[in-house]
Design a protein around this motif. Structure first.
Motif, PDB file in Angstrom:
ATOM      1  N   THR A 205       6.495   3.671  -2.344  1.00 58.53           N
ATOM      2  CA  THR A 205       7.250   4.980  -3.210  1.00 58.53           C
ATOM      3  C   THR A 205       8.878   4.870  -2.969  1.00 58.53           C
ATOM      4  OG1 THR A 205       5.445   6.250  -2.970  1.00 58.53           O
ATOM      5  CG2 THR A 205       7.710   7.493  -3.738  1.00 58.53           C
TER       6      THR A 205
ATOM      7  N   SER B 278       8.626   5.004   1.524  1.00 57.85           N
ATOM      8  CA  SER B 278       7.326   5.181   2.156  1.00 57.85           C
ATOM      9  C   SER B 278       6.732   4.069   1.697  1.00 57.85           C
ATOM     10  CB  SER B 278       6.855   6.497   2.044  1.00 57.85           C
ATOM     11  OG  SER B 278       6.790   6.571   0.529  1.00 57.85           O
ATOM     12  N   GLY B 279       5.443   3.932   2.468  1.00 62.27           N
ATOM     13  CA  GLY B 279       4.355   2.888   2.196  1.00 62.27           C
ATOM     14  C   GLY B 279       4.597   1.696   3.013  1.00 62.27           C
TER      15      GLY B 279
ATOM     16  N   SER C  72       0.094  -0.038  -5.020  1.00 61.81           N
ATOM     17  CA  SER C  72      -0.682  -0.764  -4.032  1.00 61.81           C
ATOM     18  C   SER C  72      -1.069  -2.041  -4.740  1.00 61.81           C
ATOM     19  CB  SER C  72      -1.856  -0.015  -3.670  1.00 61.81           C
ATOM     20  OG  SER C  72      -1.411   1.269  -2.891  1.00 61.81           O
TER      21      SER C  72
ATOM     22  N   GLU D 160       5.871   5.093  -7.587  1.00 61.16           N
ATOM     23  CA  GLU D 160       5.136   5.860  -6.707  1.00 61.16           C
ATOM     24  C   GLU D 160       3.888   4.995  -6.244  1.00 61.16           C
ATOM     25  OE1 GLU D 160       4.221   9.706  -7.932  1.00 61.16           O
ATOM     26  OE2 GLU D 160       4.330  10.563  -6.064  1.00 61.16           O
ATOM     27  N   ASN D 161       3.454   5.307  -4.989  1.00 56.29           N
ATOM     28  CA  ASN D 161       1.959   4.972  -4.681  1.00 56.29           C
ATOM     29  C   ASN D 161       1.560   3.781  -5.322  1.00 56.29           C
ATOM     30  OD1 ASN D 161      -0.365   5.475  -2.901  1.00 56.29           O
ATOM     31  ND2 ASN D 161      -1.294   6.258  -4.762  1.00 56.29           N
TER      32      ASN D 161
ATOM     33  N   GLU E 247       0.792  -1.092  -0.014  1.00 54.77           N
ATOM     34  CA  GLU E 247       0.047   0.021  -0.043  1.00 54.77           C
ATOM     35  C   GLU E 247       0.898   1.154   0.122  1.00 54.77           C
ATOM     36  OE1 GLU E 247      -2.575   1.969   3.452  1.00 54.77           O
ATOM     37  OE2 GLU E 247      -3.595   0.412   2.419  1.00 54.77           O
ATOM     38  N   GLY E 248       0.724   2.062  -1.133  1.00 55.13           N
ATOM     39  CA  GLY E 248       1.468   3.343  -1.158  1.00 55.13           C
ATOM     40  C   GLY E 248       2.990   3.229  -1.233  1.00 55.13           C
TER      41      GLY E 248
END
Length: 937
Positions: free
Chosen positions: A768, A815-816, A781, A778-779, A765-766
């Motif tokens: 990046t 991130s994520g 999921s 990026e992003n 999920e998400g």
């Protein structure tokens, strides 16, 4: 690491009987091994490669009569009598004959020998029988020592009334350390502090039991190691002192975290697991710093010091392992009995609550508007006042601390180092009595004679040459006498015995050794003799010089290591610099106090210091190593809580206060325990241990209470937000050391994510990831079933490769959230890698073989990069067959195999990858994930 420790803590809690039984068995085995293989300890110290040691080794071959250990038997006639009186002289002569018949004695020289000068004092009241033994101090048997002592007793009985005699010298110059009741005071203080900290006898007893167990195992290992080489008697005492202190403290950190969580209502098993994961992570980091610093003592290149450091490091390692295994097992046995009782609200709080309740009732006309008075865990007012005082005027606090510690450190500039001799023994020890009698009747130099030796094989007049050398040396300043100058029986090696005016550890004797060595070229040119200075005193001087020279490189290593480790832990530039400078202040202050006590005699009588003078040579380097690790303990446990509060609140100055209040109690308890254990070894401790124990006690006190709990909050309050700044490039380069257990906290938080009981092999999920100024993806999921196929495509191969590497645990996203095989990838990357295989087909010389090798490990998922670049039809078919076969084999074994492939053209994969028609497709290009992004530096 925190996640692995979480699992270990939970297992130890459940399998507590097995864990306790295993440790008892280990203690029994190593204890039996110690009894079986123990070869005794050795107090002889040497440094291969030094001039004195080379000369001593050479003498063992060319002049063995003077190369071994030596002893001295001193006789003092009654007041008004002389040793030349028949009643005294005959007893001495008879004793010399008896001594020469003892096995292990090479030669006992009568003070009346016409070839010996200076063996009878100027007033003729005292005489010295010089005893030369076969072999080194370590090789002299107990039978020989006992025979020597028996003859000394017989001599004393045969002498006229009013005479004095004593046996001493090099052989008896150092005693073996023993434990006394005084050392138990430190354990008693530790127990009291633990009871006050935990409020429970049961909890207080756990750290003591585990510490004593660890000490028993580590000391037993040391005695087993004596079968493989000589070990000094200081080694087990250092391991005992250090192992006891860190063993108690490490257990304290874990149990205090456990009690804190129990107070908040956490289940006992869950609390034990989390305590090991969080406080246990810090314990491992703290233990590693001590271990690295102790092993780093090998930088000095001195064998006995290396062995001492490694042995002490092994003791610390045992303490760490016991803390993270046996403590959770004990917590399992204790169960709910360690849960603190709810604190009763104070009368003041009750009155305030009642007043507020009455006011609300009067205004609203209804009851119950105020919640019932809760029994809460209130912050400690003492520590709250402490941190406020330290941070109110931070610059004043910083300048005050630096000025005070600088003043205390000043005496360290005059700290002298030397190896211990009999002059440092208790005054009633026979060797000390001998030392004092010789000093009083002959001068201190007779306790530390020098030997000047060299080859004289080219001389045609060896006796004349030795007389010439004697005359030359007698002229030098600092020479009291030259009682002996003689060649050996084959006239190829000569020795000159030199008695300095100063004692063995005096500056004058050291200067004399330096002067004789400075004349090396003169003797070589004038007499064609290559002379060296050796003997027990010269060896001690060389050891001290070598250790003094090793302090700077060792200090650079320790300081550099602290900067790197603390930067890894705190992700900051200023925090490590501040911590390292604080450590240096603590070390210098400890040196200063040691110099005041041992050099200048401050509180010497109260601390049972028998003689003022130099401290043991290896005190500074051991103190620097051990104190480094302990200082990092307090830094981590104190500042890590401040950093944790700052991360959650974003308020730098407030976090200093809240973090201090949350951790100061346990740091205070740990420091008091450390101080008590170390200080207890000072009054009745071994001569070698006394300065080390005092330095550690002072260092711990200064570092914990003055540096960490006063200077550190002031510096952090002054820096504010800047305290936690680190360049982004450095943050990316440095590995992460999860001391506060952030990883396990994240795993627990995501335990039921995305849904409880999910069977998907991977969920994202998400996600990046940036690479410099390029955003690779990026992003992102997706959810991938455990038997499904994921097809990742993009116009740029690097984006596809990066995502597959992330999916297989070989790269972390910026991130994520990503969970693979039930593990949070950012926390348990190693566990993900062990379950997900990665094969780059485009770079493989034999794609099928590489794929087959990867599938042979039976992964739960396999990631294939560049499959569209395999153009050969036969190879593609073989890949297809291998994957079908692997999936079939997995199903037969009640398992599954998920497949993730990377390609630029997913529509062409239907004939190459089984199940691609129903695959989860992820097109990075369509989602505009591979664009150039503006990423700030």
């Amino acid at each position: 690491m925190s996640s692995l420790l979480y699992s270990l803590g939970r297992w130890a809690f459940r399998a507590r009987g097995i864990v306790v039984g295993a440790w008892i068995l280990i203690l029994a085995l190593v204890g039996g091994g110690a009894l079986l293989f123990n070869q005794g300890l050795d107090n002889s110290i040497s440094i291969p490669g030094t001039e004195s040691q080379k000369a001593l080794d050479s003498l063992s071959t060319t002049f063995p009569q003077v190369s071994g250990a030596s002893a001295q038997l001193v006789v003092v006639a009654p007041e008004g009598d002389s040793v030349n009186d028949d009643a005294v002289e005959q007893v001495i002569l008879d004793s010399v004959d008896t001594l020469n018949d003892i096995e292990g004695i090479a030669n006992a020289v009568s003070p009346f020998d016409e070839n010996i000068d200076g063996a009878i004092s100027d007033n003729e009241r005292a005489a010295i029988i010089s005893i030369q033994l076969e072999g080194s101090q370590y090789e002299v048997t107990e039978a020989t020592k006992d025979a020597l002592k028996d003859e000394a007793d017989a001599l004393a009985k045969a002498l006229p009334d009013g005479s004095e005699s004593a046996l001493g010298g090099q052989l008896f110059s150092t005693g073996f350390p023993t434990l006394s009741a005084t050392e138990l005071i430190g354990v008693g203080v530790a127990l009291l502090v633990l009871i006050l900290t935990f409020g429970s006898f049961l909890a207080a007893g756990m750290p003591l039991i585990t510490a004593l167990l660890g000490v028993g195992i580590s000391v037993a290992f040391i005695f087993i190691a004596t079968a493989f080489g000589s070990i000094t008697s200081t080694t087990p005492m250092l391991a005992l002192m250090l192992g006891l202190a860190v063993g108690i403290d490490y257990a304290l950190f874990i149990i205090s975290r456990h009690q804190e969580q129990l107070r908040d209502g956490m289940d006992a098993e869950e609390s034990a697991a989390r305590s090991v994961a969080t406080a246990g992570s810090a314990v491992i980091f703290a233990g590693l710093t001590v271990i690295i610093a102790l092993v780093g003592l090998g930088v000095a290149g001195i064998p006995f010091l290396t062995i001492m450091g490694v042995s002490a490091a092994a003791g610390v390692a045992v303490a760490v392992i016991i803390s993270i295994t046996l403590i959770p097992a004990f917590l399992g046995f204790a169960g709910e009995r360690l849960r603190p009782k709810s604190a009763k609200p104070s009368r003041k709080a009750k009155r305030a609550h009642a007043a507020a309740q009455a006011q609300v009732e009067a205004q609203a006309g209804s009851a119950g508007s105020i919640e019932p008075l809760a029994s809460t865990h209130r912050p400690n007012r003492f520590f709250s006042g402490w941190v406020k005082a330290a941070t109110r005027f931070p610059i004043v606090t910083i300048l005050g601390v630096v000025a005070i510690l600088g003043l205390v450190s000043a005496p360290a500039l005059g700290l002298r180092l030397a190896l211990p001799d009999a002059g440092g023994l208790p005054e009633d020890e026979p060797a000390r009595v001998t030392y004092d009698l010789i000093s009083d009747n002959f001068g201190e130099g007779f306790n530390g004679p020098l030997i000047v030796t060299g080859s004289i094989v080219t001389s045609t007049d060896p006796l004349g040459l030795m007389d010439d050398l004697k005359s030359e040396i007698e002229k030098l300043d600092g020479v009291e006498a030259v009682p002996l100058a003689t060649p050996n029986e084959t006239a190829d090696t000569g020795i000159v015995q030199v008695i300095p005016t100063g004692g063995p550890d005096s500056v004058a004797t050291k200067d004399l050794v330096a002067e004789i060595r400075s004349m090396h070229d003169y003797f070589l040119e004038e007499y064609d003799v290559d002379l060296s200075v050796t003997g027990f005193t010269a060896v001690g001087i060389d050891v001290s010089d070598k250790l003094g020279g090793a302090l700077l490189p060792f200090g650079v290593i320790v300081v550099g290591l602290s900067l790197i480790l603390l930067t890894m832990v705190f992700r900051s530039i200023w925090v490590p610099i501040k911590a390292t400078l604080g450590y240096l202040l603590s070390v210098c202050a400890a040196f200063g106090v040691v110099a005041l006590v041992f050099e200048h005699g401050w509180f010497a009588d109260a601390l049972n210091i028998t003689r003022e003078g130099p401290v043991i040579s290896f005190m500074p380097i051991i103190l620097m190593g051990v104190l480094f690790g302990l200082a990092m303990d307090y830094e981590v446990f104190l500042v890590a809580r401040m950093r944790e509060d700052y991360v959650h609140s974003g308020k730098a100055k407030e976090s200093v206060t809240t973090g201090f209040i949350g951790s100061a109690k346990v740091v205070t308890a740990a420091a008091i325990i450390m101080f008590a254990v170390f200080a207890a070894f000072v009054p009745e401790g071994d001569t070698n241990i006394k300065p080390i124990a005092l330095g550690l006690a002072v260092g711990v006190f200064v570092d914990a209470f003055i540096v960490r709990m006063t200077l550190v909050p002031a510096v952090l309050a002054l820096l504010g937000e800047k305290a936690w700044w680190i360049p982004k490039w450095l943050d990316r380069v440095l590995p992460s050391f999860d001391v506060e257990g952030e990883g396990v906290a994240k795993e627990i938080e995501l335990r039921n994510w995305p849904t409880a009981g999910s069977t998907d092999i991977a969920t994202a999920e998400g996600l990046t990831l940036d690479a410099g100024a390029t955003r690779l993806y990026e992003n992102v999921s997706f959810s991938l079933p455990q038997d499904g196929t994921l097809v990742v495509s993009a116009g740029r191969d690097t984006s596809v490769t990066a995502l597959l590497l992330t999916l297989s645990g070989r790269m972390l996203s910026d991130s994520g959230i990503l969970k693979v095989a039930g593990y949070v990838a950012s926390v348990r990357a190693a566990s993900v890698r062990s379950r997900v295989a990665f094969v780059s087909l485009s770079e493989a010389s034999d794609p099928v073989r590489d794929l087959t090798d990867a599938l042979r490990e039976k992964p739960r998922m396999i990631a294939l990069d560049g499959i569209d670049q395999v153009t050969d039809a036969v190879t593609r078919r073989n890949i297809y067959d291998a994957l079908v076969s692997a999936r079939s084999a997995a199903m037969k074994g009640d398992s599954t195999l998920a497949i993730a492939v990377g390609t630029a053209s997913p529509t062409t994969l239907a004939d190459a990858i089984p199940g691609v028609e129903t695959a989860v497709e992820l097109n990075l290009t369509d989602s505009e994930l591979a664009h150039e992004a503006e990423v700030s530096a």
